[in-house]
Design an enzyme around this catalytic site. Structure first.
Site, mmCIF file in Angstrom:
data_model
loop_
_atom_site.group_PDB
_atom_site.id
_atom_site.type_symbol
_atom_site.label_atom_id
_atom_site.label_comp_id
_atom_site.label_asym_id
_atom_site.label_seq_id
_atom_site.Cartn_x
_atom_site.Cartn_y
_atom_site.Cartn_z
ATOM 1 N N SER A 1 19.665 7.625 5.809
ATOM 2 C CA SER A 1 19.592 6.927 4.523
ATOM 3 C C SER A 1 19.241 7.854 3.357
ATOM 4 O O SER A 1 19.254 7.419 2.207
ATOM 5 C CB SER A 1 18.542 5.810 4.587
ATOM 6 O OG SER A 1 17.228 6.359 4.615
ATOM 7 N N LYS A 2 18.958 9.121 3.644
ATOM 8 C CA LYS A 2 18.401 10.007 2.623
ATOM 9 C C LYS A 2 19.469 10.621 1.720
ATOM 10 O O LYS A 2 20.670 10.520 1.990
ATOM 11 C CB LYS A 2 17.569 11.108 3.287
ATOM 12 C CG LYS A 2 16.413 10.566 4.133
ATOM 13 C CD LYS A 2 15.504 9.625 3.350
ATOM 14 C CE LYS A 2 14.208 9.296 4.065
ATOM 15 N NZ LYS A 2 14.383 8.450 5.256
ATOM 16 N N HIS A 3 19.013 11.262 0.636
ATOM 17 C CA HIS A 3 19.941 11.854 -0.332
ATOM 18 C C HIS A 3 20.935 12.807 0.339
ATOM 19 O O HIS A 3 22.135 12.757 0.074
ATOM 20 C CB HIS A 3 19.170 12.636 -1.401
ATOM 21 C CG HIS A 3 18.346 11.803 -2.321
ATOM 22 N ND1 HIS A 3 17.085 11.379 -2.000
ATOM 23 C CD2 HIS A 3 18.596 11.334 -3.571
ATOM 24 C CE1 HIS A 3 16.578 10.686 -3.008
ATOM 25 N NE2 HIS A 3 17.474 10.640 -3.974
#
Length: 393
Positions: A176-178
């Site tokens: 889900s991270k950048h």
């Protein structure tokens, strides 16, 4: 734009083509570490299998252990608290600012005792905490500061990139991270002694690894008298396949992060006129990388679930609630961690009333996705949010 491109695929195929030959070492991990350190202007970067074991390794390397206290925020993913438990230390919860949702330095100061050894501030939702105030407290009490930057990257605090202020910083490449490799993590530090200890904890306590070397070589082990392990450690190393993907994502960092910023700004424009739907405050000396767009529902006549249901009925994507406060989770309510000898003499009572601001804010927060790679989808969701807000005006 696309979340994954031909660059990621090309690097993965290069990794597969050399067949994980041990003689080649950790090629992509090494390239990723050097590039990540250079991007942030830091001396040392150490790759990990996820962004939780990073913090566990940092605590252990700093000598945090049984009976020591580590100050953490309650409003975040509970892994920030779990790493303290994994180090057999005591988590001490400090309250948050009700507008930025970040850990409050004044509350940190109130929580420091003679047993405090570390602080783990979290850059929640893509915004930095007040790091100068936190570092001042740490300096006064000789504490180590480990930045949990799993939800933030590229954003700045007083002109400095997130991850460059604390003694150690931890990043995540979870899905889900950048930037993502499906899983993975990274540590940054300028302290070589600390980097050496972190690397050894990351890699089974091997003598042949260090701040810039992540894997032992054949020449190290071609001697029956060779002593491999100089300390205890875990196998927390990042797989080469994950490193290949993460390196490609790092090379695309500007476009990947800018998309989330653009979506966050779009949602800010939609919500700005509604005083009862208050977005996360970004101080003038900070920038926000918008891991999510977060707003606090302050409407006197509308519940969290009513607003959520209306948003979904209008065609909105799934909206996320904020995590239950860590000390309100069943594991604490059931007294699970308190059975360890390290908790003898603990002064905090885990339960309602411990962090009033966090307890007030958490049930009101909405977390909206910002990872829309198709801009038309982002604009559609913004209009759905606008329609939902107008229904309760």
């Amino acid at each position: 734009m696309s979340r994954v491109t031909d660059l990621e695929r090309r690097y993965v195929m290069q990794c597969l083509d050399y067949g994980f030959e041990t003689s080649k070492g950790s090629e992509f991990c090494t390239r990723l570490e050097r590039a990540f350190a250079d991007y942030h202007g830091m001396e040392f970067a150490i790759s990990f299998m996820n962004g939780t074991c990073t913090m566990h390794a940092a605590l252990e390397a700093a000598g945090v252990g049984p009976g020591d206290e580590v100050i953490v925020p309650p409003l975040t993913m509970s892994s920030t608290t779990f790493v303290v438990l994994q180090a057999h230390a005591v988590p001490v919860f400090a309250d948050v600012d009700p507008d930025t949702f970040q850990i409050d330095p004044m509350s940190i100061r109130e929580r420091v005792t003679e047993r405090t050894k570390a602080i783990i501030p979290v850059a929640l939702y893509g915004l930095s905490p007040d790091m100068d105030a936190i570092m001042q407290i740490a300096k006064e009490h000789d504490l180590i500061v480990i930045e949990d930057d799993a939800e933030a990257i590229t954003n700045t605090y007083k002109g400095r990139k997130i991850g460059t202020v604390g003694h150690v910083s931890s990043f995540s490449f979870q899905s889900s991270k950048h930037l993502t490799a499906g899983e993975g993590g990274m540590i940054l530090t300028n302290d070589e002694a600390l980097a050496n200890s972190i690397r050894r904890f990351n890699s089974l306590g091997y003598a042949g690894v260090g701040s810039r070397k992540g894997k032992i070589t054949k020449t190290d082990i071609q001697d029956p008298a060779y002593s491999r392990h100089v300390s205890t450690g875990f196998n927390y190393r990042m797989p080469e396949l994950c490193a290949a993907v993460a390196l490609a994502q790092l090379e695309r960092i500007d476009e990947l992060v800018q998309r989330r910023i653009d979506v966050g700004n779009l949602f800010n424009e939609v919500t700005a006129q509604y005083q009862w739907f208050v977005s996360q405050k970004t101080p003038s000396n900070c920038t926000n990388s918008y891991w999510t767009f977060v707003a606090k529902l302050e409407h006197p006549d509308v519940s969290w679930h009513e607003f959520r249901d209306a948003f979904l009925a209008n065609g909105g994507d799934g909206v996320y609630a904020a995590w239950k406060l860590s000390y309100m989770e069943p594991m604490f309510a059931n007294g699970c961690p308190l059975t360890h000898p390290a908790y003898k003499g603990i002064y905090q009572k885990f339960g309602p009333g411990l962090c009033p601001n966090a307890e007030m804010v958490q049930p009101k927060l909405f977390q909206f996705k910002t990872n829309y790679w198709n801009w038309d989808d982002a604009e559609e969701q913004a209009q759905i949010l606008r329609k939902t807000l107008s229904q309760f005006s």
